[in-house]
Design an enzyme around this catalytic site. Structure first.
Site, PDB file in Angstrom:
ATOM      1  N   GLU A   1      -5.282   7.611  -2.096  1.00 43.78           N
ATOM      2  CA  GLU A   1      -3.690   7.838  -2.586  1.00 43.78           C
ATOM      3  C   GLU A   1      -3.138   9.080  -1.039  1.00 43.78           C
ATOM      4  O   GLU A   1      -2.579  10.129  -1.973  1.00 43.78           O
ATOM      5  CB  GLU A   1      -3.269   8.586  -3.940  1.00 43.78           C
ATOM      6  CG  GLU A   1      -4.056   7.306  -4.673  1.00 43.78           C
ATOM      7  CD  GLU A   1      -3.559   7.853  -6.198  1.00 43.78           C
ATOM      8  OE1 GLU A   1      -4.099   7.001  -7.353  1.00 43.78           O
ATOM      9  OE2 GLU A   1      -3.462   9.062  -6.445  1.00 43.78           O
TER      10      GLU A   1
ATOM     11  N   GLU B   1      -7.311   1.062  -7.647  1.00 43.26           N
ATOM     12  CA  GLU B   1      -7.833   1.926  -8.880  1.00 43.26           C
ATOM     13  C   GLU B   1      -6.654   1.522  -9.908  1.00 43.26           C
ATOM     14  O   GLU B   1      -5.497   1.781  -9.227  1.00 43.26           O
ATOM     15  CB  GLU B   1      -7.548   3.537  -8.533  1.00 43.26           C
ATOM     16  CG  GLU B   1      -7.490   3.942  -9.205  1.00 43.26           C
ATOM     17  CD  GLU B   1      -7.837   5.529  -8.576  1.00 43.26           C
ATOM     18  OE1 GLU B   1      -8.634   6.361  -7.809  1.00 43.26           O
ATOM     19  OE2 GLU B   1      -7.434   6.769  -9.270  1.00 43.26           O
TER      20      GLU B   1
END
Length: 413
Positions: free
Chosen positions: A164, A253
């Site tokens: 991320e 995810e």
């Protein structure tokens, strides 16, 4: 995802999540036939799984590893494990036991870093980034982790450049240009498959530059994405379909619909099954990975038992094994009914979700199929991954009812 989930939880509960569909009663009209077309092949499925982070929440126990990666009765059948690349090498050994057992049970293992070693980073505008003169050293750091895991019995399937990079409040940030530069100049030296960019919200401004740069694209193997708050309209990725030939597309995810509710709430847990359906159908993802495997909101409860959310995942993971292909099927034969179909050789797997408060009845036709045996499993308010029935069919056709608020898997042999 990181150890402090409140910022993201606030983001998601502020309205960024997929809307919860209103549950409507089926119309009393003639029922739509669900047509399954084994000859129309979509993407190859590479597996389902989740994250283990021994440093933040403790390792899975030996029994929990079996429940997660085994595929017998009362097991999840997960075939992918994601682990962190700790910046501190002293913590690398924490991830070995679960990764090694997952590997022994046939699972793929991938790894994602949250930060490089502190000596490689610098602050900028209140954030943290990898120093430009440390790109080569960072590639070696990733290689060293891969080598460490291999020496401990785990051959990583892939390693990410950064978890991320566009949600880096507590970890290292990367701009799209920095990711492209690293892929062009350094990723070619990494000794396992390379995953990028793992945007927290599947933001294409992070992955488009990779797909549009031939050198960067040559050095990446897996386009990875997270789906936190991503709308279904943004699941499709035409540019990947156009330029990503030979690459894999992974959803690495998510938790859904939130991290605040118990994973055993029913019928809310059916949202997970619908989310998987949409990710595979519209996103054409080849994998679906949950955040923490063992968590009160995850597929495994803190006591090691499979949750209702986990059962929704298992209706896919137990019977749609790595190497199966998603095939075309009538996806939405009536409101709040969702159908996804797969094949491996002559075996057909159909996962059917009914979110309505009344049963849903449909005829099914599997093109090109004659006589066969169909075994089915069901999860509803009172049953979890329970064998429902077995019956025979002829001419590839049968009639079936989905109980109210249930998910049912059909395995056709």
């Amino acid at each position: 995802m990181g150890p402090r989930s409140l910022p993201r939880r606030s983001l998601l509960t502020a309205g960024a999540l997929l809307p919860v569909l209103a549950v409507a009663k089926p119309a009393a009209a003639a029922q739509t036939t669900v047509v399954v077309e084994p000859s129309v092949v979509q993407q190859t499925i590479l597996g389902f799984g989740g994250m283990n982070h021994a440093l933040w929440i403790g390792d899975l126990t030996a029994t929990q590893r079996e429940t997660t990666f085994g595929n017998g009765q009362g097991q999840l059948g997960f075939s992918i494990l994601r682990i962190p690349v700790h910046e501190d090498r002293a913590n690398w050994s924490r991830e070995v036991a679960t990764a090694r057992r997952a590997t022994e049970l046939g699972a793929k293992v991938i790894a994602s870093p949250w930060n490089p070693p502190a000596s490689m980073t610098e602050t900028f505008s209140g954030g943290k980034r990898l120093r430009y003169n440390m790109y080569g050293a960072y590639a070696q750091h990733l290689n060293d982790f891969s080598t460490f895991m291999r020496n401990n019995g785990v051959n990583l399937y892939g390693i990410s450049v950064q978890n991320e990079p566009d949600y880096a409040h507590d970890w290292t940030a990367w701009t799209p240009g920095e990711i492209v530069r690293f892929l062009r100049e350094n990723a070619g030296s990494i000794n396992t498959r390379v995953i990028a960019p793992e945007s927290f919200q599947y933001r294409k401004n992070l992955s488009d530059p990779i797909l549009n740069d031939s050198q960067a694209l040559a050095n990446v193997d897996i386009i990875g994405a997270h789906l936190y708050g991503t709308q279904p309209a943004d699941f499709a990725y035409p540019l990947f379909q156009e330029r990503g030939r030979g690459k894999e597309l992974w959803m690495t995810e998510v938790y859904y619909p939130n991290s605040s509710d118990s994973a055993d709430l029913w019928p809310q847990a059916l949202d997970v099954g619908e989310h998987i359906h949409r990710a595979l159908l519209y996103g054409r993802f080849q994998t679906y990975l949950w955040w923490y495997i063992r968590r009160y909101y995850g597929p495994m409860r803190e006591d090691g038992r499979i949750s209702k959310r986990g059962a929704n995942m298992a209706h896919f993971s137990k019977w749609v094994r790595p190497g199966y292909s998603r095939i075309t099927a009538t996806a939405n034969p009536q409101p709040n009914v969702f159908i996804t179909a797969f094949k491996s050789g002559s075996r057909i797997v159909i996962v059917a979700i009914n979110k309505n408060s009344s049963p849903a009845y449909h005829p099914y036709t599997i093109q090109g199929t004659g006589s066969a045996t169909v075994s089915t499993w069901l999860t509803d308010a009172s049953q979890t991954l329970a064998h429902y029935n077995t019956f025979t069919i002829s001419n590839g056709s049968f009639n079936a009812q989905l109980p109210a608020r249930s998910i049912r898997t059909f395995v056709v042999n």
